[in-house]
Design an enzyme around this catalytic site. Structure first.
Site, PDB file in Angstrom:
ATOM      1  N   GLY A  12       9.197   4.280  -0.369  1.00  0.00           N
ATOM      2  CA  GLY A  12       7.732   4.345  -0.427  1.00  0.00           C
ATOM      3  C   GLY A  12       7.228   4.503  -1.847  1.00  0.00           C
ATOM      4  O   GLY A  12       8.008   4.675  -2.801  1.00  0.00           O
ATOM      5  N   ASP A  13       5.912   4.376  -2.014  1.00  0.00           N
ATOM      6  CA  ASP A  13       5.242   4.542  -3.306  1.00  0.00           C
ATOM      7  C   ASP A  13       5.726   3.557  -4.365  1.00  0.00           C
ATOM      8  O   ASP A  13       5.775   3.868  -5.558  1.00  0.00           O
ATOM      9  CB  ASP A  13       5.411   5.989  -3.824  1.00  0.00           C
ATOM     10  CG  ASP A  13       4.875   6.994  -2.827  1.00  0.00           C
ATOM     11  OD1 ASP A  13       3.869   6.683  -2.162  1.00  0.00           O
ATOM     12  OD2 ASP A  13       5.463   8.089  -2.716  1.00  0.00           O
ATOM     13  N   LYS A  16       2.764  -0.731  -3.315  1.00  0.00           N
ATOM     14  CA  LYS A  16       2.336  -1.705  -2.297  1.00  0.00           C
ATOM     15  C   LYS A  16       0.827  -1.921  -2.328  1.00  0.00           C
ATOM     16  O   LYS A  16       0.344  -3.046  -2.243  1.00  0.00           O
ATOM     17  CB  LYS A  16       2.753  -1.224  -0.891  1.00  0.00           C
ATOM     18  CG  LYS A  16       4.253  -1.093  -0.713  1.00  0.00           C
ATOM     19  CD  LYS A  16       4.606  -0.512   0.640  1.00  0.00           C
ATOM     20  CE  LYS A  16       4.213   0.938   0.818  1.00  0.00           C
ATOM     21  NZ  LYS A  16       4.942   1.879  -0.042  1.00  0.00           N
ATOM     22  N   ALA A  39       0.712   7.487   4.655  1.00  0.00           N
ATOM     23  CA  ALA A  39       0.722   6.566   3.520  1.00  0.00           C
ATOM     24  C   ALA A  39      -0.349   6.966   2.512  1.00  0.00           C
ATOM     25  O   ALA A  39      -1.371   7.541   2.875  1.00  0.00           O
ATOM     26  CB  ALA A  39       0.454   5.145   4.003  1.00  0.00           C
ATOM     27  N   GLY A  40      -0.082   6.666   1.246  1.00  0.00           N
ATOM     28  CA  GLY A  40      -1.079   6.920   0.208  1.00  0.00           C
ATOM     29  C   GLY A  40      -0.969   5.807  -0.812  1.00  0.00           C
ATOM     30  O   GLY A  40       0.085   5.616  -1.408  1.00  0.00           O
ATOM     31  N   HIS A  41      -2.030   5.033  -0.953  1.00  0.00           N
ATOM     32  CA  HIS A  41      -1.994   3.896  -1.871  1.00  0.00           C
ATOM     33  C   HIS A  41      -3.092   4.058  -2.903  1.00  0.00           C
ATOM     34  O   HIS A  41      -4.242   4.301  -2.566  1.00  0.00           O
ATOM     35  CB  HIS A  41      -2.230   2.588  -1.117  1.00  0.00           C
ATOM     36  CG  HIS A  41      -1.339   2.421   0.071  1.00  0.00           C
ATOM     37  ND1 HIS A  41       0.030   2.565   0.001  1.00  0.00           N
ATOM     38  CD2 HIS A  41      -1.604   2.144   1.363  1.00  0.00           C
ATOM     39  CE1 HIS A  41       0.554   2.367   1.191  1.00  0.00           C
ATOM     40  NE2 HIS A  41      -0.420   2.122   2.038  1.00  0.00           N
ATOM     41  N   GLN A 225       5.086   2.994   3.696  1.00  0.00           N
ATOM     42  CA  GLN A 225       6.411   3.572   3.453  1.00  0.00           C
ATOM     43  C   GLN A 225       7.366   2.512   2.884  1.00  0.00           C
ATOM     44  O   GLN A 225       6.904   1.602   2.211  1.00  0.00           O
ATOM     45  CB  GLN A 225       6.975   4.202   4.748  1.00  0.00           C
ATOM     46  CG  GLN A 225       6.253   5.473   5.173  1.00  0.00           C
ATOM     47  CD  GLN A 225       5.022   5.228   6.018  1.00  0.00           C
ATOM     48  OE1 GLN A 225       5.042   4.457   6.949  1.00  0.00           O
ATOM     49  NE2 GLN A 225       3.918   5.893   5.703  1.00  0.00           N
ATOM     50  N   THR A 240      10.707   8.168   8.302  1.00  0.00           N
ATOM     51  CA  THR A 240       9.458   8.337   9.026  1.00  0.00           C
ATOM     52  C   THR A 240       9.698   7.875  10.469  1.00  0.00           C
ATOM     53  O   THR A 240      10.805   7.455  10.811  1.00  0.00           O
ATOM     54  CB  THR A 240       8.292   7.603   8.328  1.00  0.00           C
ATOM     55  OG1 THR A 240       7.063   8.021   8.930  1.00  0.00           O
ATOM     56  CG2 THR A 240       8.432   6.082   8.416  1.00  0.00           C
TER      57      THR A 240
HETATM   58  P1  GDP Z   1       2.207   2.635  -2.503  1.00  0.00           P
HETATM   59  O1  GDP Z   1       2.269   3.793  -1.587  1.00  0.00           O
HETATM   60  O2  GDP Z   1       3.412   1.765  -2.409  1.00  0.00           O
HETATM   61  O3  GDP Z   1       0.920   1.853  -2.386  1.00  0.00           O
HETATM   62  O4  GDP Z   1       2.242   3.232  -3.977  1.00  0.00           O
HETATM   63  P2  GDP Z   1       1.372   4.461  -4.519  1.00  0.00           P
HETATM   64  O5  GDP Z   1      -0.011   3.962  -4.779  1.00  0.00           O
HETATM   65  O6  GDP Z   1       1.540   5.643  -3.669  1.00  0.00           O
HETATM   66  O7  GDP Z   1       2.139   4.783  -5.870  1.00  0.00           O
HETATM   67  C1  GDP Z   1       2.265   3.857  -6.889  1.00  0.00           C
HETATM   68  C2  GDP Z   1       1.583   4.440  -8.164  1.00  0.00           C
HETATM   69  O8  GDP Z   1       1.941   3.661  -9.262  1.00  0.00           O
HETATM   70  C3  GDP Z   1       0.079   4.395  -8.086  1.00  0.00           C
HETATM   71  O9  GDP Z   1      -0.422   5.499  -8.782  1.00  0.00           O
HETATM   72  C4  GDP Z   1      -0.281   3.099  -8.797  1.00  0.00           C
HETATM   73  O10 GDP Z   1      -1.545   3.138  -9.404  1.00  0.00           O
HETATM   74  C5  GDP Z   1       0.799   3.041  -9.833  1.00  0.00           C
HETATM   75  N1  GDP Z   1       1.254   1.697 -10.200  1.00  0.00           N
HETATM   76  C6  GDP Z   1       1.362   0.586  -9.429  1.00  0.00           C
HETATM   77  N2  GDP Z   1       1.912  -0.422 -10.137  1.00  0.00           N
HETATM   78  C7  GDP Z   1       2.153   0.059 -11.369  1.00  0.00           C
HETATM   79  C8  GDP Z   1       2.731  -0.502 -12.562  1.00  0.00           C
HETATM   80  O11 GDP Z   1       3.160  -1.637 -12.606  1.00  0.00           O
HETATM   81  N3  GDP Z   1       2.815   0.320 -13.648  1.00  0.00           N
HETATM   82  C9  GDP Z   1       2.370   1.614 -13.630  1.00  0.00           C
HETATM   83  N4  GDP Z   1       2.505   2.331 -14.721  1.00  0.00           N
HETATM   84  N5  GDP Z   1       1.835   2.166 -12.545  1.00  0.00           N
HETATM   85  C10 GDP Z   1       1.723   1.401 -11.421  1.00  0.00           C
HETATM   86  P1  IMO Z   2       3.479   5.122   1.197  1.00  0.00           P
HETATM   87  O1  IMO Z   2       2.906   4.128   2.183  1.00  0.00           O
HETATM   88  C1  IMO Z   2       6.510   8.099   0.315  1.00  0.00           C
HETATM   89  C2  IMO Z   2       8.072  10.381   3.714  1.00  0.00           C
HETATM   90  C3  IMO Z   2       7.766  11.865   3.712  1.00  0.00           C
HETATM   91  C4  IMO Z   2       9.019  12.386   4.410  1.00  0.00           C
HETATM   92  C5  IMO Z   2       9.294  11.305   5.457  1.00  0.00           C
HETATM   93  C6  IMO Z   2       8.759  11.624   6.843  1.00  0.00           C
HETATM   94  O2  IMO Z   2       2.498   5.753   0.308  1.00  0.00           O
HETATM   95  O3  IMO Z   2       4.642   4.508   0.498  1.00  0.00           O
HETATM   96  P2  IMO Z   2       6.296  11.626   7.852  1.00  0.00           P
HETATM   97  O4  IMO Z   2       5.081  12.408   7.484  1.00  0.00           O
HETATM   98  O5  IMO Z   2       6.114  10.143   7.773  1.00  0.00           O
HETATM   99  O6  IMO Z   2       6.885  12.037   9.168  1.00  0.00           O
HETATM  100  O7  IMO Z   2       7.396  12.039   6.743  1.00  0.00           O
HETATM  101  O8  IMO Z   2       8.677  10.133   4.979  1.00  0.00           O
HETATM  102  N1  IMO Z   2       6.888   9.509   3.590  1.00  0.00           N
HETATM  103  C7  IMO Z   2       6.551   8.860   2.473  1.00  0.00           C
HETATM  104  N2  IMO Z   2       7.082   8.897   1.230  1.00  0.00           N
HETATM  105  N3  IMO Z   2       5.471   7.292   0.572  1.00  0.00           N
HETATM  106  C8  IMO Z   2       4.934   7.212   1.810  1.00  0.00           C
HETATM  107  O9  IMO Z   2       3.993   6.307   2.142  1.00  0.00           O
HETATM  108  C9  IMO Z   2       5.443   8.063   2.814  1.00  0.00           C
HETATM  109  N4  IMO Z   2       5.130   8.267   4.117  1.00  0.00           N
HETATM  110  C10 IMO Z   2       6.031   9.142   4.576  1.00  0.00           C
HETATM  111  O10 IMO Z   2       7.645  12.343   2.408  1.00  0.00           O
HETATM  112  O11 IMO Z   2      10.106  12.387   3.516  1.00  0.00           O
HETATM  113 MG    MG Z   3       2.146   5.845  -1.641  1.00  0.00          MG
END
Ligand code: GDP
Ligand code: IMO
Ligand code: MG
Length: 431
Positions: A12-13, A16, A39-41, A225, A240
């Site tokens: 995850g993270d 996306k 999820a957190g985007h 995720q 998850t």
């Molecule tokens: P997601 O859950 O897959 O949508 O990812 P998140 O948004 O939770 O985490 C990705 C983090 O990296 C966010 O704070 C984005 O703003 C940041 N991000 C995405 N692409 C890039 C990149 O190419 N470079 C940098 N430095 N940050 C990025």
């Molecule tokens: P995005 O979409 C990163 C992880 C939690 C925990 C496990 C189970 O932003 O990539 P849950 O609450 O789903 O039962 O937790 O999954 N987890 C994530 N880690 N990014 C996420 O979403 C996640 N969603 C759940 O930290 O380890």
């Molecule tokens: Mg995220």
């Protein structure tokens, strides 16, 4: 031309949200198909930051249809709260631009309480480190056929019936955990209060997708995720409670697998993980610290510090095969700028034996020792690069090595959080 499914390749993270937002310029419909507000985007558009959890990342673009599919578990209060919050940032959200599947299961307050109580009670190796949003318990109730669904909010009598069925299971459990039982009347009232806010968005998602198919519209399926958090293919039980693999896009949205199209794996140029569970390339040292600081690796949902480590090519190759990825979007390459040396994990050693994959057994996963290959880093900045030509030779070598090891080509490269700091190498919509 084809539809595109976006999934995470790691834990995850991976970025996306940014990539879905960028791709959605050319999509007509953006659909979430699993997960929930765990999820957190983060999207960054001209320095304005949008934090999304449940809403599809196409929501900020005007004229697109955003859809929350039946595979998502929907917390109605979180949904309305997020709609209000994003509206305050100037984004228009109406029942025309957003649809929630009428057959999606709800997350209720009891699910959150059970999630938190279980995590609190879990000792030693049993704690998962969930986001505490009630995701697991909500999916359990769905599969156990006692969930309350979005459509149930429109029928008071049926809603009461469903709640009685659900509480007959949960109240004895809560009692056993030493937690307060759920007040039936209060819960029903809370649901009746939120119902008129949610119901205008409820709709028949499969029809929207069927119409899109007939009219040749482009659909973008947005996964949450990552593959290693998939309930079947991930680092079970530290996963998850849904399938994050792209096959779920068809089931969790309501269209056939033939309609989901190109599979794009969003892949961070290093590795992070939030919560408990095995992480072979974790760097609990200066390297991890530096990756975390440079990459701002703090969870969007819970604010927890993300664990950081080197790129694990064994794991991503496995994810790519399991998911049938056609290409990857490599993100956060800029975070590696200035590292003198960069390591890539190319194999595992467990009890002296070499593995080219992550075995399913938890006992073996705990004992993985990564085998690394070291590459020289680059001192130039790749931050904000918008073309291949702007990349230092050594960064290109790193990308090529990643492609080779994971046996999957790079289709998109991301070099900063900003929407437009993105390099298109091969267009996923072109198939
Ligand atoms: P997601 O859950 O897959 O949508 O990812 P998140 O948004 O939770 O985490 C990705 C983090 O990296 C966010 O704070 C984005 O703003 C940041 N991000 C995405 N692409 C890039 C990149 O190419 N470079 C940098 N430095 N940050 C990025
Ligand atoms: P995005 O979409 C990163 C992880 C939690 C925990 C496990 C189970 O932003 O990539 P849950 O609450 O789903 O039962 O937790 O999954 N987890 C994530 N880690 N990014 C996420 O979403 C996640 N969603 C759940 O930290 O380890
Ligand atoms: Mg995220």
């Amino acid at each position: 031309m084809t539809n595109v499914v976006v999934v995470g390749s790691q834990w995850g993270d991976e970025g996306k949200g940014k990539i879905v937002d960028w791709l959605s310029e050319r999509a007509d419909v953006v659909v979430r198909f699993q997960g929930g507000h765990n999820a957190g985007h983060t999207l960054v558009i001209d320095k304005e930051v949008y934090k999304l959890s449940l809403l599809p990342s196409g929501i900020v673009r005007k004229g697109k249809k955003s859809v929350i599919g039946n595979g998502v578990v929907v917390d109605p209060w979180a949904l309305i709260g997020e709609i209000d919050r994003i509206r305050e940032q100037g984004v228009e959200i109406t029942p025309d631009s957003l649809m929630v599947a009428e057959n999606a299961a709800l997350i209720l307050p009891v699910h959150r309480n059970v999630d938190l109580a279980r995590e609190k009670a879990a000792g030693g190796n049993a704690k998962i480190g969930t986001t505490g949003r009630g995701i697991g318990p909500a999916y359990e109730d769905k599969v156990a056929r006692r969930a309350v669904r979005v459509c149930d909010l429109a029928d008071r009598e049926l809603l009461e019936e469903r709640i009685d069925h659900l509480l007959a299971h949960h109240n004895p459990l809560l009692k056993g955990l030493g937690e307060p039982e759920v007040d039936r009347e209060a819960l029903i009232q809370e649901l009746l209060d939120i119902a008129p806010k949610v119901l205008p968005y409820a709709g028949v998602v499969w029809k929207v997708l069927d119409k899109a198919r007939q009219e040749g519209q482009w659909v973008l399926f947005e996964g949450a995720q990552g593959l290693m958090l998939d309930v079947d293919h991930g680092t079970y039980p530290f996963v998850t409670s849904s399938n994050t693999a792209p096959g779920q896009a068809a089931t969790g949205a309501g269209c056939g697998p033939r309609n989901t199209g190109y599979i794009l794996g969003i892949t961070k140029a290093y590795t992070t993980r939030v919560g408990e569970g095995p992480f072979p390339t974790e760097q609990d040292n200066d390297v991890g610290q530096k990756l975390g600081e440079r990459g701002h690796e703090f969870g969007t949902v819970t604010g927890r510090k993300r664990r950081c480590g080197w790129f694990d090519a064994v794991m991503v190759r496995q994810a790519a095969k399991v998911a049938g990825m056609d290409g990857i979007a490599l993100t956060k390459l800029d975070v590696l700028d200035g590292f003198e040396e960069i390591k890539i994990c190319t194999g595992y050693k467990i009890d002296g034996k070499e593995y080219d994959h992550l075995p399913a057994a938890t006992g073996l996963q705990r004992k993985v020792e990564p085998i690394y290959e070291t590459m020289p880093g680059w001192s130039e900045s790749t931050f904000g690069a918008r073309s291949w030509a702007e990349l230092p030779a050594q960064a290109i070598k790193y990308i090529r090595r990643v492609e080779e090891l994971i046996e999957t080509p790079v289709a998109i490269l991301s070099t900063s959080p900003e929407r437009e700091d993105t390099v298109l190498v091969r267009d996923p919509f072109e198939g």
